[in-house]
Scaffold this active site. Structure first.
Site, PDB file in Angstrom:
ATOM      1  N   SER A   1       0.818  -1.209   0.000  1.00 23.48           N
ATOM      2  CA  SER A   1       0.000   0.000   0.000  1.00 23.48           C
ATOM      3  C   SER A   1       0.860   1.272   0.000  1.00 23.48           C
ATOM      4  O   SER A   1       1.584   1.534  -0.952  1.00 23.48           O
ATOM      5  CB  SER A   1      -0.942  -0.042   1.209  1.00 23.48           C
ATOM      6  OG  SER A   1      -1.866   1.006   1.202  1.00 23.48           O
TER       7      SER A   1
ATOM      8  N   ASP B   1      10.473   5.006  -9.877  1.00 23.09           N
ATOM      9  CA  ASP B   1      10.082   5.536 -11.199  1.00 23.09           C
ATOM     10  C   ASP B   1      10.771   6.859 -11.516  1.00 23.09           C
ATOM     11  O   ASP B   1      11.063   7.150 -12.681  1.00 23.09           O
ATOM     12  CB  ASP B   1       8.568   5.725 -11.266  1.00 23.09           C
ATOM     13  CG  ASP B   1       7.835   4.418 -11.545  1.00 23.09           C
ATOM     14  OD1 ASP B   1       8.496   3.376 -11.546  1.00 23.09           O
ATOM     15  OD2 ASP B   1       6.611   4.458 -11.747  1.00 23.09           O
TER      16      ASP B   1
ATOM     17  N   LYS C   1      -0.429  -4.178  -3.549  1.00 25.28           N
ATOM     18  CA  LYS C   1      -1.740  -3.589  -3.249  1.00 25.28           C
ATOM     19  C   LYS C   1      -1.816  -2.221  -3.918  1.00 25.28           C
ATOM     20  O   LYS C   1      -1.190  -1.264  -3.468  1.00 25.28           O
ATOM     21  CB  LYS C   1      -1.963  -3.445  -1.743  1.00 25.28           C
ATOM     22  CG  LYS C   1      -3.329  -2.853  -1.387  1.00 25.28           C
ATOM     23  CD  LYS C   1      -3.490  -2.711   0.115  1.00 25.28           C
ATOM     24  CE  LYS C   1      -4.877  -2.154   0.467  1.00 25.28           C
ATOM     25  NZ  LYS C   1      -5.064  -0.758   0.043  1.00 25.28           N
TER      26      LYS C   1
END
Length: 529
Positions: free
Chosen positions: A291, A302, A316
Site C-alpha cells: 500500500s 520511477d 496492493k
C-alpha cells in the site's frame, strides 16, 4: 356466537398484514435493488417466526455484499474500527507503559518518558497485579482485556497495585490517564559514517513529522546517504505517503495518481521543500511491504531517485475510502486504483469474492521459490513500463520488483532455533534474565554503545533457553545443530535485551548487522557492489 376477542385479534392481524403488504409493495414498486433489499429486511424484521437481531442482520448483509467485491473492501464494527484506526492516528489514551507478559503477570519494560505512569513513580521491572481492585496477574487474562482495563479517556483515573523487586509490601498508585504518542519510526541512527538508517513501521498521521525529525537529526550527525527501510511495512494513509515522498523529490515530480470509475484522475506531486533532495537513497522492501509503502517505493524508483533492494512487494494498488456510520462502524470501500509515476498499477491479480486464493498468494510465492530465486518471478509482458529519467524497465500488475534482489536466507536459522521461537522459550527466558539483572546491566552498561561492544550472552542464559525448550520436547537433532544455533540465538537474545533496556532503535542496531538486505544496501552505498 362470535368470540369478540378472536375477532379483535383477527382484525388486528389483517390490519398489520395489509399495512406491511402495502409497505412491501411500495418498496418493490420503486424497482431499485436498494428498495428490494429494504423490503427484505422489513419482511424479516416484522414477519419472521423468531425474533432476530436487526443490527446483526444488517451487518451480515453489508459483509455479504462486500465479500463479493475486491479483497480490500471491508466492514468493521465500532470496536474493530477503533482498533484498526488507533495505530495510525498517532496517539491513544492510557497510562503510558511498555510491557511484556511473564508467567501470567504484566511486567513494565519501561514507562513512557514524562508519561502518566512515570510521573507517579512506576519504574521498569514493576509488576502490575491489579487494576481498580481487579486482579490481572495469575488469572490467565487475555492481553487485549488487560489493555482495555489500562486504557481509558484522558483525565480519568485508574488505581494500580504493583509488586516491586526489593519492596517489602505491595505498592499502590493512582494514575491519571493521558494522551500517549504512538511512534511509527522504529529506528533512526547512523549505521555507518555518512550513512543514515530509518525504519518506518507504518504510515500514520504523525509519520511525516517523525520522518522529518529523523532526517534533521541524522543530517546533524553527518548523514549524506540514507537507507530507508520499509520491510514489513503494511502501509497506512495515502497523504502520509505523499508527504514522506516529498522529502526526497524535486519540485513538481509526480508521486502517485489515483483514478476510478466514479473517481476522476487525481495527481499528487512534490512541492520541492523536502529535506533530502540530494544524496543517495536505498529503499528496502519485502513481500510484506504494501500500500503506502509501495506508493513511496514506486515513486522513488520511477523517478530514478532511489535504488530498491529486497524482494518483490505485496502488490496492493487499490485505494479505500472510509465510509463511517453514526454508531462508529465503518466501510472501507475501494474507489480507485493508484498508479506510480510511470503509469503502472502494482495491484496483483485477484478474482472478486475469492479471498482464499488472494490470501494464499504469499504461500504460493514461497512454494514457487520466489523468495529464494529471482528467476522464479514472472511478470506479465504486457505490463512493461519505463522509469522517467533513466528509462529502466519496470513492471506493473504484481507488486514492485527491487532493482537488487536479496533472497530469503532459509538456512540462517536452524530448525531447532525456529522451534524455540515458536515455543516462546527465547522470549520468556530472556525476559526472566532481564528481570533478574536489570539493575546490574544498567550499572555495568550505562550507555548502549558499551553494551553493543562488550556485552556477551552468558552461557547460563543459553542453557536456560535450551532447557525450557526441552520441557516442551524441543531439542536439537544433534550437537552440530546446537552448535550452529548458538551464534544466531545469542545475537537475537542480545537484541531483545537491548530493546528492553533501551528501545527498538537499539534492537535494530544489533539485528541489522546480520540482516542480509540491510548489508546489501550498505555495500551499494559504499561502492562495493
Amino acid at each position: 356466537m362470535f368470540d369478540k376477542k378472536k375477532v379483535v385479534v383477527l382484525a388486528t392481524f389483517l390490519s398489520c398484514a395489509i399495512t406491511l403488504s402495502a409497505q412491501f409493495r411500495i418498496h418493490l414498486e420503486q424497482g431499485s435493488p436498494l428498495s428490494k433489499l429494504s423490503a427484505a429486511e422489513l419482511a424479516i424484521d416484522n414477519l419472521y417466526v423468531d425474533s432476530v437481531d436487526e443490527n446483526k442482520l444488517v451487518e451480515d448483509a453489508i459483509v455479504g455484499m462486500l465479500d463479493k467485491l475486491d479483497p480490500h473492501s471491508a466492514y468493521s464494527t465500532p470496536s474493530e474500527t477503533k482498533e484498526l484506526n488507533e495505530p495510525l492516528n498517532g496517539d491513544f489514551d492510557g497510562i503510558g507503559v511498555q510491557f511484556n507478559m511473564m508467567n501470567d503477570t504484566l511486567v513494565v519494560i519501561q514507562p513512557v518518558v514524562n508519561g502518566p505512569s512515570e510521573k507517579v513513580g512506576i519504574v521498569a521491572g514493576d509488576r502490575i497485579i491489579a487494576v481498580n481492585d481487579t486482579a490481572i496477574a495469575g488469572v490467565k487474562m487475555a492481553r487485549d482485556k488487560i489493555m482495555k482495563r489500562l486504557r481509558g479517556p484522558k483525565g480519568t483515573k485508574v488505581n494500580l497495585t504493583v509488586v516491586r523487586r526489593g519492596a517489602p509490601q505491595k505498592l499502590h498508585f493512582t494514575v491519571t490517564r493521558d494522551r500517549i504518542p504512538l511512534k511509527t519510526v522504529d529506528a533512526s541512527y547512523m549505521i555507518r559514517p555518512g550513512i543514515g538508517y530509518i525504519r518506518l513501521e507504518s504510515f500514520g498521521i504523525n509519520s511525516p513529522e517523525e520522518i522529518s525529525q529523523s532526517i534533521d537529526s541524522l543530517q546533524k550527525k553527518g548523514m549524506k546517504n540514507l537507507i530507508f527501510d520499509l520491510q514489513e511495512n503494511g502501509g497506512g494513509y495515502l497523504q502520509s505517503a505523499v508527504e514522506i515522498a516529498q522529502q526526497f523529490l524535486p519540485d513538481h515530480d509526480l508521486i502517485v495518481y489515483t483514478q476510478g470509475r466514479r473517481s476522476p484522475r487525481q495527481e499528487f506531486r512534490s512541492n520541492g521543500k523536502g529535506k533530502m533532495l540530494k544524496g543517495k537513497i536505498v529503499v528496502l522492501v519485502d513481500e510484506l511491504s504494501a500500500s503506502a509503502a509501495e506508493i513511496v517505493t514506486g515513486a522513488l524508483q520511477d523517478q530514478d531517485r532511489a535504488i530498491v533492494v529486497g524482494r518483490r512487494s505485496f502488490g496492493k494498488g487499490l485505494v479505500q475510502r472510509p465510509i463511517p456510520f453514526p454508531d462508529g462502524s465503518m466501510i472501507r470501500l475501494t474507489v480507485a486504483h493508484y498508479y506510480t509515476p510511470s503509469g503502472r498499477c502494482i495491484q496483483k491479480p485477484y478474482k472478486n469474492g475469492d479471498m482464499k486464493d488472494y490470501e494464499m498468494d504469499l504461500d504460493q510465492r514461497y512454494k514457487h521459490g520466489e523468495f529464494t530465486n529471482r528467476d522464479s518471478i514472472h511478470f506479465d509482458p504486457s505490463q512493461k513500463y519505463y522509469t522517467l529519467r533513466k528509462h529502466r524497465l519496470v513492471y506493473g500488475g504484481g507488486g514492485i520488483m527491487p532493482d537488487y534482489f536479496v533472497p530469503l536466507d532459509t538456512l540462517q536459522y536452524t530448525t531447532f532455533h525456529r522451534k524455540l521461537l515458536a515455543g516462546n522459550s527465547i522470549y520468556t527466558q530472556t525476559l526472566s534474565y532481564i528481570d533478574n539483572h536489570r539493575k546490574e546491566l544498567k550499572r555495568k552498561f550505562p550507555i548502549f554503545e558499551d553494551f553493543r561492544k562488550n556485552f556477551v550472552i552468558p552461557q547460563d542464559l543459553i542453557d536456560s533457553i535450551v532447557a525450557d525448550g526441552a520441557k516442551q520436547k524441543i531439542k536439537p537433532k544433534n550437537a552440530d545443530e546446537l552448535q550452529k544455533t548458538v551464534p544466531t540465538l545469542s545475537a537475537q537474545v542480545k537484541a531483545l535485551i537491548a530493546r528492553d533496556l533501551w528501545d527498538m532503535n537499539e534492537y535494530f542496531e544489533i539485528t541489522n548487522e546480520s540482516n542480509h538486505t540491510v548489508q546489501k544496501a550498505l555495500q551499494l552505498l559504499s561502492g562495493k557492489d
